[in-house]
Structure formats: structure tokens, C-alpha cells
Design an enzyme around this catalytic site. Structure first.
Site, PDB file in Angstrom:
ATOM      1  N   ARG A   1      -3.567   6.640   0.773  1.00  0.00           N
ATOM      2  CA  ARG A   1      -4.099   7.870   1.385  1.00  0.00           C
ATOM      3  C   ARG A   1      -3.153   8.579   2.339  1.00  0.00           C
ATOM      4  NH1 ARG A   1      -9.545   4.908   2.987  1.00  0.00           N
ATOM      5  NH2 ARG A   1      -7.918   3.358   3.194  1.00  0.00           N
TER       6      ARG A   1
ATOM      7  N   ASP B   1      -6.659  -3.159  -7.563  1.00  0.00           N
ATOM      8  CA  ASP B   1      -7.198  -3.744  -6.335  1.00  0.00           C
ATOM      9  C   ASP B   1      -7.504  -5.215  -6.585  1.00  0.00           C
ATOM     10  OD1 ASP B   1      -8.243  -2.707  -3.535  1.00  0.00           O
ATOM     11  OD2 ASP B   1      -9.565  -4.321  -4.201  1.00  0.00           O
TER      12      ASP B   1
ATOM     13  N   TYR C   1     -14.495 -12.768  -0.123  1.00  0.00           N
ATOM     14  CA  TYR C   1     -15.227 -11.491  -0.270  1.00  0.00           C
ATOM     15  C   TYR C   1     -16.536 -11.694  -1.029  1.00  0.00           C
ATOM     16  CZ  TYR C   1     -11.599  -8.360   1.561  1.00  0.00           C
ATOM     17  OH  TYR C   1     -10.731  -7.700   2.390  1.00  0.00           O
TER      18      TYR C   1
ATOM     19  N   ARG D   1       0.819  -1.218   0.000  1.00  0.00           N
ATOM     20  CA  ARG D   1       0.000   0.000   0.000  1.00  0.00           C
ATOM     21  C   ARG D   1       0.857   1.273   0.000  1.00  0.00           C
ATOM     22  NH1 ARG D   1      -5.606  -0.493   1.734  1.00  0.00           N
ATOM     23  NH2 ARG D   1      -6.285  -2.352   0.647  1.00  0.00           N
TER      24      ARG D   1
ATOM     25  N   ARG E   1      -6.731  11.133  -6.300  1.00  0.00           N
ATOM     26  CA  ARG E   1      -7.903  10.323  -5.941  1.00  0.00           C
ATOM     27  C   ARG E   1      -9.184  11.153  -5.958  1.00  0.00           C
ATOM     28  NH1 ARG E   1     -11.637   7.495  -5.018  1.00  0.00           N
ATOM     29  NH2 ARG E   1     -11.931   5.939  -3.384  1.00  0.00           N
TER      30      ARG E   1
HETATM   31  O1  CP3 Z   1       0.114   0.402  -3.247  1.00  0.00           O
HETATM   32  C1  CP3 Z   1      -0.348  -0.743  -3.361  1.00  0.00           C
HETATM   33  O2  CP3 Z   1      -0.190  -1.617  -2.491  1.00  0.00           O
HETATM   34  C2  CP3 Z   1      -1.044  -1.142  -4.651  1.00  0.00           C
HETATM   35  C3  CP3 Z   1      -2.456  -1.072  -4.696  1.00  0.00           C
HETATM   36  C4  CP3 Z   1      -3.336  -1.996  -3.849  1.00  0.00           C
HETATM   37  C5  CP3 Z   1      -4.570  -1.547  -3.323  1.00  0.00           C
HETATM   38  N1  CP3 Z   1      -5.201  -2.608  -2.755  1.00  0.00           N
HETATM   39  C6  CP3 Z   1      -5.078  -0.180  -3.419  1.00  0.00           C
HETATM   40  C7  CP3 Z   1      -6.186   0.247  -2.546  1.00  0.00           C
HETATM   41  C8  CP3 Z   1      -3.199  -3.339  -3.529  1.00  0.00           C
HETATM   42  C9  CP3 Z   1      -2.049  -4.290  -3.803  1.00  0.00           C
HETATM   43  C10 CP3 Z   1      -4.405  -3.718  -2.847  1.00  0.00           C
HETATM   44  C11 CP3 Z   1      -4.679  -5.098  -2.375  1.00  0.00           C
HETATM   45  C12 CP3 Z   1      -5.898  -5.360  -1.611  1.00  0.00           C
HETATM   46  N2  CP3 Z   1      -7.140  -4.817  -1.765  1.00  0.00           N
HETATM   47  C13 CP3 Z   1      -5.984  -6.357  -0.618  1.00  0.00           C
HETATM   48  C14 CP3 Z   1      -4.875  -7.290  -0.211  1.00  0.00           C
HETATM   49  C15 CP3 Z   1      -3.931  -6.659   0.740  1.00  0.00           C
HETATM   50  C16 CP3 Z   1      -4.505  -6.447   2.098  1.00  0.00           C
HETATM   51  O3  CP3 Z   1      -4.664  -5.249   2.455  1.00  0.00           O
HETATM   52  O4  CP3 Z   1      -4.801  -7.418   2.788  1.00  0.00           O
HETATM   53  C17 CP3 Z   1      -7.306  -6.353  -0.131  1.00  0.00           C
HETATM   54  C18 CP3 Z   1      -7.860  -7.242   0.969  1.00  0.00           C
HETATM   55  C19 CP3 Z   1      -8.033  -5.375  -0.862  1.00  0.00           C
HETATM   56  C20 CP3 Z   1      -9.475  -5.043  -0.749  1.00  0.00           C
HETATM   57  C21 CP3 Z   1      -9.692  -3.649  -0.365  1.00  0.00           C
HETATM   58  N3  CP3 Z   1      -9.406  -2.557  -1.161  1.00  0.00           N
HETATM   59  C22 CP3 Z   1     -10.255  -3.158   0.838  1.00  0.00           C
HETATM   60  C23 CP3 Z   1     -10.703  -4.023   1.995  1.00  0.00           C
HETATM   61  C24 CP3 Z   1     -10.295  -1.768   0.739  1.00  0.00           C
HETATM   62  C25 CP3 Z   1     -10.929  -0.800   1.708  1.00  0.00           C
HETATM   63  C26 CP3 Z   1     -10.087  -0.582   2.895  1.00  0.00           C
HETATM   64  C27 CP3 Z   1      -9.448   0.769   2.818  1.00  0.00           C
HETATM   65  O5  CP3 Z   1      -8.232   0.858   3.116  1.00  0.00           O
HETATM   66  O6  CP3 Z   1     -10.164   1.719   2.495  1.00  0.00           O
HETATM   67  C28 CP3 Z   1      -9.708  -1.400  -0.500  1.00  0.00           C
HETATM   68  C29 CP3 Z   1      -9.517  -0.054  -1.021  1.00  0.00           C
HETATM   69  C30 CP3 Z   1      -8.151   0.336  -1.491  1.00  0.00           C
HETATM   70  N4  CP3 Z   1      -7.333  -0.431  -2.288  1.00  0.00           N
HETATM   71  C31 CP3 Z   1      -7.499   1.562  -1.233  1.00  0.00           C
HETATM   72  C32 CP3 Z   1      -6.257   1.511  -1.900  1.00  0.00           C
HETATM   73  C33 CP3 Z   1      -5.219   2.593  -1.959  1.00  0.00           C
HETATM   74  C34 CP3 Z   1      -8.076   2.717  -0.433  1.00  0.00           C
HETATM   75  C35 CP3 Z   1      -9.198   3.317  -1.245  1.00  0.00           C
HETATM   76  C36 CP3 Z   1      -9.157   4.814  -1.385  1.00  0.00           C
HETATM   77  O7  CP3 Z   1      -8.206   5.393  -1.937  1.00  0.00           O
HETATM   78  O8  CP3 Z   1     -10.167   5.420  -0.975  1.00  0.00           O
END
Ligand code: CP3
Length: 348
Positions: A33, A79, A155, A29, A42
Site C-alpha cells: 500500500r 499471502d 492464526y 512487503r 488493489r
Molecule cells: O511484497 C510482499 O512481501 C509479498 C506479499 C506478502 C503479503 N503478505 C501481502 C499482503 C507476503 C510475503 C505476506 C506475508 C504475510 N501475511 C505475513 C508474514 C510476514 C509478516 O508480516 O509477519 C503475515 C503475518 C501475513 C498475514 C496478513 N496479511 C496480515 C496480518 C495482513 C493484514 C495486515 C495489513 O497490513 O493490512 C495481511 C494483508 C496483506 N498481505 C497485505 C499485503 C500487501 C495488505 C492488504 C491490502 O492490500 O489491503
């Protein structure tokens, strides 16, 4: 060329089984944010899935942490829920609520998943990969990724995030044929998705099995290890030299079985595992990746230095990629990331 010396990018050298001290570093990540420049881009795309599918924006936010910190790897911005969305399954992201999905309850929901449709929906992701390969500095490796079939299935059965994924675990026991059909369909789609990323220029692939840790050992073998082993085997057949990182978060001692039997080149390691145990357990030629506590990064200062230096000592004789044990949290001060990189790069 690189034929006799192996890969020249530090991250790829470690994935090929070489030891490096200081180790290469990137953070899960790392685009997100906690960075003001991320929040700015974003804000231009309120729909998160549309944001992931916009090559211009996804390329930009992938590059932001590379410019700021000179990490050793960039991870494609997307994602793990993009593939189910592309397959036609209803997925949306609600601000403050996380992902919301339709719930898979029967065969019809699985039969509706359409791989031909998915390939056209996720095409912009491949365009992002091509743009990134053209834009990244020569030392920086590009990591492509997907959610592993079990975690994505979890999920889809649950209809969103969950503390314990009880509905998915119940289906896996009570309707194993149905759950297996879902996992099999996702396996096929994940293979196609990762092959396309490799063809577009991804230099390593990572499988996020974020909820592997909710399973019993026997269920872990069936739903985490077996699909991962089949995916790795199929990817290897197509791309023999492409390294694969598997991250079965929460695997605990099952991580040893996972590494021994799935064929991954590297194991993602969560914060709860002793890195020294993982380092001692890893077979020759296999790498570890992790596992600093994301909260130590939020805290910074002496606590961050102490934790990072302990980890550096625990893993110093093994092929290891320095990373967190889970993703960076939004409240992380960007300066602490710079501090961490300075600590790691001055390791001796
Ligand atoms: O920088 C990176 O790591 C690359 C991008 C990336 C994202 N999600 C961007 C993202 C990667 C590799 C992921 C993987 C991901 N997504 C996982 C596996 C890793 C982990 O965290 O266990 C999972 C379970 C998800 C599913 C997911 N996506 C959730 C549960 C959420 C909401 C939680 C949150 O933090 O808001 C997301 C959203 C998400 N994916 C964001 C980002 C940057 C935040 C959304 C935003 O910008 O508003």
C-alpha cells in the site's frame, strides 16, 4: 554455464554462501500500500484473497517494485493465509481489521482441511509464478514463500491476528496432541504448496514464522524448529539446490539453534537482534537477511543513512541479503526506498 562459478544472480550467489559487498537487496512487503500503483490495482479487486488468486493482478503488483527500484529479488505476491483458505478453512480479510478466520477448536476442524481441494484453489498462484519467471529481468531472483506451520496454526486457533496468540499457546500446552495434529496437517500442505511453487519456477523459498517469538524456548523447539527441519529435509530431497530462507521472527538467541538444526540456507533477522551478533554466530556458508528498522525507512534522511550504513558495516564480511527486520509499513514514502537503495548500492 554456471556450473563452475555458481549462481549468477546476486541474491542466489549469497544464498549459496558467497559474500557480496554491496549486498543484494529486497524488502519484505515491497509490493504494497505504500505504492500508489499498488493501491490503483488493489482497488480493482476489493476481496484481498481473490486479488491474491488473480494471476494477472498478482503478477502486475509483484513487478511494480522491480520496475520502480530494480530490487535483486521479487517475492511472489500472495499471502500466508492463502493455504488455509485453499484447504477450505474460512478466512476473510476485513478492511482495517486484518484477517478473520474460523477458530480451530477440535479434531473435526483439522479433518476438514482438504489437500486435494487446496491444490485446485491455489493453482492460480502457480500460474502467477510461471508468469513472473517469464517476465522478470535476468538478474532478478524469484522468491516463493509460505507461512511456517506454527504461525499459520496460530492464526487458525486464534481466529485472527493477536498481540500474544494466547489461545494458540494455551492449546499447544493443554492439548498438545490436537495442536500437533493441526501443525502436521499444515506441514503436509505447506510442503505440497512449496513444491508446486518450485516446480512452477520459484528460485528460492522463504518460510515466514512471524509469531515464533511468542513461544518459550522449549515450545519454540517443538513447534518452530522441528516442523521447519522436517520441511527443509523434505524440500531438499526433492529440490537439492533450492535455497530456503527461514524467518522465525522474535526468536532472539534461539536463532542460533534454529540455524544450526533446521538446515535453512539463510536466517531472516528481525530488527531487535544485533546484526553483528548474527553475523558472528552464523555457521560458514549460511546467510543472514535483514534487519533495518522499517521505521528508519519511514523517517528517511540522516537517521536512515546512519542505520543503513551501520548495518552495512556489521554484515560486510558475511553472506547477507539487505532487507528490513519486518515488512514495509504503508506510511513509508516511496522516495525513501529509492534513497535506501542508493545508500546500499554505493556501499564501499
Ligand atoms: O511484497 C510482499 O512481501 C509479498 C506479499 C506478502 C503479503 N503478505 C501481502 C499482503 C507476503 C510475503 C505476506 C506475508 C504475510 N501475511 C505475513 C508474514 C510476514 C509478516 O508480516 O509477519 C503475515 C503475518 C501475513 C498475514 C496478513 N496479511 C496480515 C496480518 C495482513 C493484514 C495486515 C495489513 O497490513 O493490512 C495481511 C494483508 C496483506 N498481505 C497485505 C499485503 C500487501 C495488505 C492488504 C491490502 O492490500 O489491503
Amino acid at each position: 554455464m554456471t556450473e563452475h562459478t555458481g549462481p549468477t544472480k546476486p541474491l542466489l550467489a549469497v544464498l549459496a554462501g558467497q559474500t557480496a559487498h554491496p549486498p543484494p537487496i529486497w524488502l519484505m512487503r515491497q509490493a504494497g500500500r505504500y505504492l500508489p500503483e499498488y493501491r490503483k490495482v488493489r482497488a480493482e479487486a476489493p476481496d484481498f484473497l481473490a486479488f491474491c488468486l488473480a494471476p494477472e493482478l498478482a503478477t502486475e503488483v509483484t513487478l511494480q517494485p522491480i520496475r520502480r527500484y530494480a530490487f535483486d529479488a521479487a517475492i511472489l505476491f500472495s499471502d500466508i493465509l492463502v493455504p488455509p483458505f485453499a484447504l477450505g478453512h474460512p478466512v476473510r480479510f476485513e478492511a482495517g481489521e486484518g484477517p478473520v478466520l474460523a477458530r480451530v477448536t477440535g479434531r473435526a476442524d483439522i479433518e476438514a482441511l482438504d489437500l486435494a481441494r487446496a491444490r485446485s484453489v491455489w493453482a492460480p498462484v502457480m500460474e502467477t509464478v510461471r508468469r513472473l519467471r517469464a517476465a522478470l529481468p535476468p538478474q532478478v531472483a524469484l522468491i516463493g514463500f509460505a507461512g511456517a506451520p506454527f504461525t499459520v496454526a496460530a492464526y487458525m486457533v486464534e481466529g485472527g491476528g493477536s498481540r500474544d496468540f494466547a489461545a494458540a499457546r494455551r492449546m499447544a500446552y493443554a492439548q498438545p496432541e490436537l495442536f500437533a495434529a493441526l501443525v502436521a496437517r499444515l506441514e503436509e500442505a505447506t510442503l505440497a504448496y512449496l513444491c508446486e511453487q518450485a516446480e512452477a519456477g520459484a528460485e528460492a523459498l522463504m518460510l515466514f514464522d512471524s509469531w515464533a517469538g511468542v513461544l518459550s524456548p522449549s515450545q519454540f523447539r517443538t513447534w518452530v524448529m522441528a516442523p521447519t527441519a522436517r520441511l527443509v529435509c523434505a524440500l531438499r530431497a526433492r529440490f537439492p539446490h533450492l535455497p530456503i530462507i527461514g524467518f522465525p521472527r522474535g526468536a532472539g538467541p534461539m536463532l542460533a539453534d534454529y540455524v544450526a538444526t533446521t538446515g535453512v540456507n539463510a536466517a531472516g533477522v528481525d530488527t531487535a537482534l544485533p546484526a553483528a551478533w548474527v553475523a558472528a554466530m552464523l555457521p560458514a556458508g549460511k546467510a543472514g537477511q535483514g534487519n533495518l528498522d522499517p521505521m528508519a525507512l519511514v523517517a528517511g534522511g540522516a537517521a536512515l543513512r546512519q542505520e543503513a550504513e551501520r548495518l552495512l558495516q556489521d554484515i560486510r564480511d558475511k553472506p547477507w541479503i539487505f532487507n528490513l527486520g519486518h515488512g514495509i509499513v504503508p506510511e513509508t514514502p516511496p522516495d525513501h526506498v529509492a534513497e535506501l537503495i542508493a545508500i546500499v548500492r554505493s556501499a564501499r
